[in-house]
Design a protein around this motif. Structure first.
Motif, PDB file in Angstrom:
ATOM      1  N   PHE A 178       0.021  44.276  -0.484  1.00 35.79           N
ATOM      2  CA  PHE A 178      -0.890  43.271  -0.816  1.00 35.79           C
ATOM      3  C   PHE A 178      -0.591  42.149   0.339  1.00 35.79           C
ATOM      4  CE2 PHE A 178      -1.648  45.042  -4.510  1.00 35.79           C
ATOM      5  CZ  PHE A 178      -2.693  44.317  -5.291  1.00 35.79           C
ATOM      6  N   ALA A 179       0.415  41.746   0.930  1.00 36.49           N
ATOM      7  CA  ALA A 179       0.831  41.135   1.808  1.00 36.49           C
ATOM      8  C   ALA A 179      -0.161  41.427   3.162  1.00 36.49           C
ATOM      9  CB  ALA A 179       2.202  40.999   2.305  1.00 36.49           C
ATOM     10  N   PHE A 180       0.013  42.621   3.608  1.00 38.55           N
ATOM     11  CA  PHE A 180      -0.865  43.199   4.617  1.00 38.55           C
ATOM     12  C   PHE A 180      -2.410  42.991   4.449  1.00 38.55           C
ATOM     13  CE2 PHE A 180      -3.150  46.938   6.399  1.00 38.55           C
ATOM     14  CZ  PHE A 180      -3.264  46.435   7.497  1.00 38.55           C
ATOM     15  N   GLY A 181      -2.879  43.127   3.234  1.00 40.71           N
ATOM     16  CA  GLY A 181      -4.379  43.015   2.687  1.00 40.71           C
ATOM     17  C   GLY A 181      -4.639  41.679   2.742  1.00 40.71           C
ATOM     18  N   GLN A 182      -3.583  40.674   2.622  1.00 37.20           N
ATOM     19  CA  GLN A 182      -4.221  39.298   2.721  1.00 37.20           C
ATOM     20  C   GLN A 182      -4.428  39.004   4.102  1.00 37.20           C
ATOM     21  OE1 GLN A 182      -4.129  36.743   0.180  1.00 37.20           O
ATOM     22  NE2 GLN A 182      -4.906  35.616   1.861  1.00 37.20           N
ATOM     23  N   THR A 183      -3.905  39.693   5.104  1.00 33.94           N
ATOM     24  CA  THR A 183      -4.422  39.177   6.481  1.00 33.94           C
ATOM     25  C   THR A 183      -5.548  39.809   6.900  1.00 33.94           C
ATOM     26  OG1 THR A 183      -3.328  41.334   7.473  1.00 33.94           O
ATOM     27  CG2 THR A 183      -1.989  39.491   7.016  1.00 33.94           C
ATOM     28  N   LEU A 184      -6.173  40.693   6.188  1.00 29.29           N
ATOM     29  CA  LEU A 184      -7.393  41.372   6.518  1.00 29.29           C
ATOM     30  C   LEU A 184      -8.493  40.912   5.876  1.00 29.29           C
ATOM     31  CD1 LEU A 184      -6.570  45.145   6.631  1.00 29.29           C
ATOM     32  CD2 LEU A 184      -6.594  43.467   8.650  1.00 29.29           C
ATOM     33  N   VAL A 185      -8.431  39.783   4.842  1.00 27.27           N
ATOM     34  CA  VAL A 185      -9.493  39.233   4.180  1.00 27.27           C
ATOM     35  C   VAL A 185     -10.471  38.589   5.044  1.00 27.27           C
ATOM     36  CG1 VAL A 185     -10.047  37.280   2.451  1.00 27.27           C
ATOM     37  CG2 VAL A 185      -8.088  38.893   1.711  1.00 27.27           C
ATOM     38  N   PRO A 186     -10.029  37.797   6.009  1.00 26.25           N
ATOM     39  CA  PRO A 186     -11.087  37.204   6.898  1.00 26.25           C
ATOM     40  C   PRO A 186     -12.113  38.294   7.738  1.00 26.25           C
ATOM     41  CG  PRO A 186      -8.956  36.379   7.289  1.00 26.25           C
ATOM     42  CD  PRO A 186      -8.673  37.589   6.488  1.00 26.25           C
ATOM     43  N   LEU A 187     -11.412  39.683   7.796  1.00 26.09           N
ATOM     44  CA  LEU A 187     -12.153  40.546   8.589  1.00 26.09           C
ATOM     45  C   LEU A 187     -12.929  41.469   7.519  1.00 26.09           C
ATOM     46  CD1 LEU A 187      -9.537  41.823  10.982  1.00 26.09           C
ATOM     47  CD2 LEU A 187     -11.170  39.994  11.335  1.00 26.09           C
ATOM     48  N   ILE A 188     -12.313  41.787   6.198  1.00 30.73           N
ATOM     49  CA  ILE A 188     -13.037  42.390   5.257  1.00 30.73           C
ATOM     50  C   ILE A 188     -14.189  41.654   4.628  1.00 30.73           C
ATOM     51  CG2 ILE A 188     -12.863  43.302   3.070  1.00 30.73           C
ATOM     52  CD1 ILE A 188     -10.188  44.358   3.782  1.00 30.73           C
ATOM     53  N   ASN A 189     -14.138  40.239   4.604  1.00 29.60           N
ATOM     54  CA  ASN A 189     -15.049  39.224   4.191  1.00 29.60           C
ATOM     55  C   ASN A 189     -15.551  39.316   2.705  1.00 29.60           C
ATOM     56  OD1 ASN A 189     -16.429  37.029   4.841  1.00 29.60           O
ATOM     57  ND2 ASN A 189     -18.505  38.165   5.467  1.00 29.60           N
ATOM     58  N   SER A 190     -14.460  39.831   2.022  1.00 23.81           N
ATOM     59  CA  SER A 190     -14.687  39.722   0.510  1.00 23.81           C
ATOM     60  C   SER A 190     -13.450  40.027  -0.230  1.00 23.81           C
ATOM     61  CB  SER A 190     -15.684  40.859   0.167  1.00 23.81           C
ATOM     62  OG  SER A 190     -15.480  41.270  -1.143  1.00 23.81           O
ATOM     63  N   VAL A 191     -13.112  39.048  -1.000  1.00 26.72           N
ATOM     64  CA  VAL A 191     -11.885  39.319  -1.903  1.00 26.72           C
ATOM     65  C   VAL A 191     -12.043  40.512  -2.672  1.00 26.72           C
ATOM     66  CG1 VAL A 191     -10.425  38.332  -3.545  1.00 26.72           C
ATOM     67  CG2 VAL A 191     -11.146  36.911  -1.861  1.00 26.72           C
ATOM     68  N   GLU A 192     -13.126  40.521  -3.483  1.00 28.27           N
ATOM     69  CA  GLU A 192     -13.262  41.690  -4.219  1.00 28.27           C
ATOM     70  C   GLU A 192     -13.211  42.925  -3.647  1.00 28.27           C
ATOM     71  OE1 GLU A 192     -16.688  43.456  -7.540  1.00 28.27           O
ATOM     72  OE2 GLU A 192     -17.158  41.821  -6.177  1.00 28.27           O
ATOM     73  N   THR A 193     -13.618  43.189  -2.443  1.00 28.18           N
ATOM     74  CA  THR A 193     -13.575  44.361  -1.484  1.00 28.18           C
ATOM     75  C   THR A 193     -12.071  44.828  -1.263  1.00 28.18           C
ATOM     76  OG1 THR A 193     -15.750  44.495  -1.012  1.00 28.18           O
ATOM     77  CG2 THR A 193     -14.555  45.852   0.243  1.00 28.18           C
ATOM     78  N   THR A 194     -11.364  43.563  -0.854  1.00 22.22           N
ATOM     79  CA  THR A 194      -9.902  43.695  -0.398  1.00 22.22           C
ATOM     80  C   THR A 194      -9.250  44.235  -1.560  1.00 22.22           C
ATOM     81  OG1 THR A 194     -10.209  41.898   0.987  1.00 22.22           O
ATOM     82  CG2 THR A 194      -8.007  42.382   0.410  1.00 22.22           C
ATOM     83  N   GLU A 195      -9.583  43.702  -2.929  1.00 21.00           N
ATOM     84  CA  GLU A 195      -8.991  44.165  -4.216  1.00 21.00           C
ATOM     85  C   GLU A 195      -9.168  45.586  -4.342  1.00 21.00           C
ATOM     86  OE1 GLU A 195     -10.061  41.112  -6.912  1.00 21.00           O
ATOM     87  OE2 GLU A 195      -8.449  39.873  -6.451  1.00 21.00           O
ATOM     88  N   GLN A 196     -10.178  46.177  -4.303  1.00 18.48           N
ATOM     89  CA  GLN A 196     -10.596  47.340  -4.487  1.00 18.48           C
ATOM     90  C   GLN A 196      -9.685  48.420  -3.749  1.00 18.48           C
ATOM     91  OE1 GLN A 196     -14.824  47.281  -4.039  1.00 18.48           O
ATOM     92  NE2 GLN A 196     -15.239  46.674  -6.121  1.00 18.48           N
ATOM     93  N   ALA A 197      -9.691  47.942  -2.268  1.00 19.91           N
ATOM     94  CA  ALA A 197      -8.791  48.921  -1.496  1.00 19.91           C
ATOM     95  C   ALA A 197      -7.600  48.841  -1.782  1.00 19.91           C
ATOM     96  CB  ALA A 197      -9.189  48.261   0.110  1.00 19.91           C
ATOM     97  N   LEU A 198      -7.124  47.648  -2.123  1.00 17.27           N
ATOM     98  CA  LEU A 198      -5.654  47.514  -2.608  1.00 17.27           C
ATOM     99  C   LEU A 198      -5.113  48.512  -3.963  1.00 17.27           C
ATOM    100  CD1 LEU A 198      -4.953  43.895  -1.959  1.00 17.27           C
ATOM    101  CD2 LEU A 198      -3.937  45.533  -0.836  1.00 17.27           C
ATOM    102  N   ASP A 199      -6.259  48.730  -4.494  1.00 16.59           N
ATOM    103  CA  ASP A 199      -6.074  49.528  -5.934  1.00 16.59           C
ATOM    104  C   ASP A 199      -5.569  50.848  -5.454  1.00 16.59           C
ATOM    105  OD1 ASP A 199      -6.344  47.297  -7.611  1.00 16.59           O
ATOM    106  OD2 ASP A 199      -8.765  47.992  -7.846  1.00 16.59           O
ATOM    107  N   ASN A 200      -6.003  51.303  -4.304  1.00 14.86           N
ATOM    108  CA  ASN A 200      -5.287  52.543  -3.758  1.00 14.86           C
ATOM    109  C   ASN A 200      -4.074  52.773  -3.874  1.00 14.86           C
ATOM    110  OD1 ASN A 200      -7.941  53.607  -3.187  1.00 14.86           O
ATOM    111  ND2 ASN A 200      -7.937  52.935  -1.096  1.00 14.86           N
ATOM    112  N   TYR A 201      -3.219  51.963  -3.908  1.00 16.74           N
ATOM    113  CA  TYR A 201      -1.710  52.076  -3.757  1.00 16.74           C
ATOM    114  C   TYR A 201      -1.331  52.756  -5.078  1.00 16.74           C
ATOM    115  CZ  TYR A 201       3.091  51.110  -3.543  1.00 16.74           C
ATOM    116  OH  TYR A 201       4.603  51.366  -3.158  1.00 16.74           O
ATOM    117  N   LYS A 202      -1.521  52.128  -6.142  1.00 16.84           N
ATOM    118  CA  LYS A 202      -1.097  52.322  -7.368  1.00 16.84           C
ATOM    119  C   LYS A 202      -1.534  53.851  -7.789  1.00 16.84           C
ATOM    120  CE  LYS A 202      -0.737  50.805 -12.296  1.00 16.84           C
ATOM    121  NZ  LYS A 202      -1.170  51.896 -13.068  1.00 16.84           N
ATOM    122  N   SER A 203      -2.879  54.075  -7.557  1.00 18.98           N
ATOM    123  CA  SER A 203      -3.161  55.396  -7.982  1.00 18.98           C
ATOM    124  C   SER A 203      -2.541  56.547  -6.912  1.00 18.98           C
ATOM    125  CB  SER A 203      -4.978  55.415  -8.093  1.00 18.98           C
ATOM    126  OG  SER A 203      -5.144  55.179  -6.495  1.00 18.98           O
TER     127      SER A 203
END
Length: 494
Positions: A306-331
């Protein structure tokens, strides 16, 4: 000066691709050789895979190049800058305080591998430290990174270990060493945090584009390459942590600056392999709150992603899309953990209540402080019909009244598979190692090395290269730890 005609050529080190990023990402450094250094151990199989000729790798010239004593005209050693969260707290700028990137070698698969020195002196990021690594911690890193490789767990590797009578001050004066490390890349989550938290988004994008192009090129064709990168890093990290849990390995210092963007086990400090099983075991004497305990590792891996994902928010340009990518960890973690457990328990299929059966065995180990590695290795010999192997298992679970009932249900579960005893036993023995780097084994090797006897390091290295093999001549190395081993503790100091 060019080599004389009869002189051996230099190692075929190429300029590191990381240097193409520019000087915002690193500082040029000059290794400070250890006084009268000498070779302790060479990883010959790794050297061969890096296509280093035998005639060269055994030469004094190669030793000098692998320890920073000799820098060729084509090399530009650098230390990289990064930041990070340490024990969950923002620590600001960190960087390679005692690591130096020498260059790259191409391996026999055609892949570029970075060559890095650890312990070769101060860098601009040493933060008032001496940039040295002591012999004790260097032996542990060399042996454990190679033990992890033997276990099939993604990791940095160790190519060379050199020592010296030069001292560095820690809790007491200690002799020093240099480990020559190998990895496709040593880029960490902290590299991205450094530029994100300084608001340097152009450089953050430059770094991320570099990682995509060099290590995740398949992501570039996706609609949002940055989100795809985050999703893949989340999956790789989750699978890595699942592998740690399944082998009983505890990293000890899972700070974001110790997390690899390639999903490699990175930076071996106060690590440990589980012995007497305890979910809450802490292998780092400095971890007073138990943040990095065995039980917590999966959640901390997710926190770091999640800390890594936070750094990519400006590039992904969508909090929702970032969160969807982060969901991969748990599954990914849950799926890989289930696969690993099925392998450890000798099951080919997934059936209802398997998770309960697995958890009950872990609870039995917890209740009776059974040895993690020996419990699974002994279970790997179990037959559908009761044999003497049952007695060996009962000996590990002294007084476990619930074990017979569990064994009956386990045997009934195994009978629902299309495997006979020999097939199941063979598969389990390939999933449950006999040999791990126990703390006391490393300590014995360290104490001998401090008396200039390096034979035990070499012996352990050879054993740990084949941790699943029986190796009857090395049986003693698979024994329960002696009583004195309970007093061993490891801290971040090295």
């Amino acid at each position: 000066m060019p080599d004389a005609p009869n002189e051996l050529p230099s190692l075929p080190l190429q300029r590191a691709r990381f240097l193409t990023l520019g000087k915002s990402f690193y500082s040029e450094v000059t290794p400070a050789p250890l006084s009268k250094s000498y070779r302790i151990l060479l990883n010959e199989p790794l050297a061969k895979s890096l296509l280093i000729p035998d005639s060269l790798i055994s030469s004094e010239k190669a030793i000098a190049e692998l320890t920073g004593d000799r820098i060729s005209a084509t090399q530009t050693p650098v230390a990289t800058v990064y930041s990070g969260h340490q024990f969950g707290v923002w620590a600001g700028q960190l960087g390679d305080g005692r690591a130096m990137l020498l260059g790259e070698l191409r391996d026999n698969d055609g892949l570029q591998q970075e060559i890095q020195l650890k312990g070769a002196g101060e860098t601009p990021y040493s933060r008032r430290a001496d940039g040295r690594a002591v012999l004790r911690s260097s032996i542990r890193e060399y042996l454990c990174s190679e033990a992890m490789h033997g276990l099939g767990i993604h990791t940095t590797r160790a190519l060379h270990l050199s020592g010296s009578k030069q001292y560095a001050m820690r809790e007491q004066p200690e002799t020093t060493a240099i480990v020559t490390r190998v990895a496709p890349s040593f880029i960490r989550f902290g590299h991205f945090e450094h530029f994100y938290y300084q608001g340097r988004i152009d450089e953050l994008k430059q770094l991320t584009d570099f990682v995509l192009q060099q290590y995740y090129p398949h992501c570039l064709s996706e609609e949002n390459p940055y989100a795809e990168l985050l999703g893949e890093v989340a999956i790789r990290t989750a699978r890595l942590v699942a592998q740690w849990q399944a082998s009983g390995f505890m990293h000890g210092v899972l700070n974001t600056d110790n997390m690899s963007v390639l999903g490699l086990t990175l930076d071996y400090g106060p690590f440990g392999f589980m012995e007497a099983f305890n979910h809450d075991h802490i292998c780092n004497h400095s971890d007073h709150q138990g943040r990095y305990s065995y039980r917590n590792q999966p959640a901390i891996g997710q926190w770091n992603v999640f800390a890594f994902g936070q750094t990519l928010v400006p590039l992904i340009n969508s909090v929702e899309t970032t969160e969807q990518a982060l969901d991969n960890y748990k599954s990914a973690f849950e799926q890989h953990w289930q696969q690993l457990c099925c392998a450890k328990f000798g099951l080919e299929t997934v059936q209802e209540n398997d998770a309960n059966l697995f958890n009950e065995f872990f609870q039995l180990m917890q209740d009776h402080r059974a040895d993690f590695t020996l419990s699974f290795r002994t279970l790997s010999h179990l037959k559908i019909e009761k044999t003497a192997d049952d007695d060996e298992l009962f000996a590990l679970f002294s007084g476990a009244q619930a074990l017979p009932d569990w064994l009956q249900r386990y045997r009934e579960r195994c009978q629902r598979e299309n495997r006979n005893d020999s097939e199941r036993n063979a598969a389990m023995l390939a999933a449950n190692p006999k040999y791990i780097l126990r703390n006391y084994l490393a300590q014995i090797a360290i104490e001998k090395a401090q008396q200039d006897d390096f034979s035990e390091i070499d012996r352990l290295h050879r054993i740990l290269q084949q941790p699943f093999a029986e190796q009857p001549e090395s049986e003693i190395y698979a024994s329960l730890p002696p009583d004195w081993a309970g007093d061993l503790c490891v801290s971040c100091s090295s």
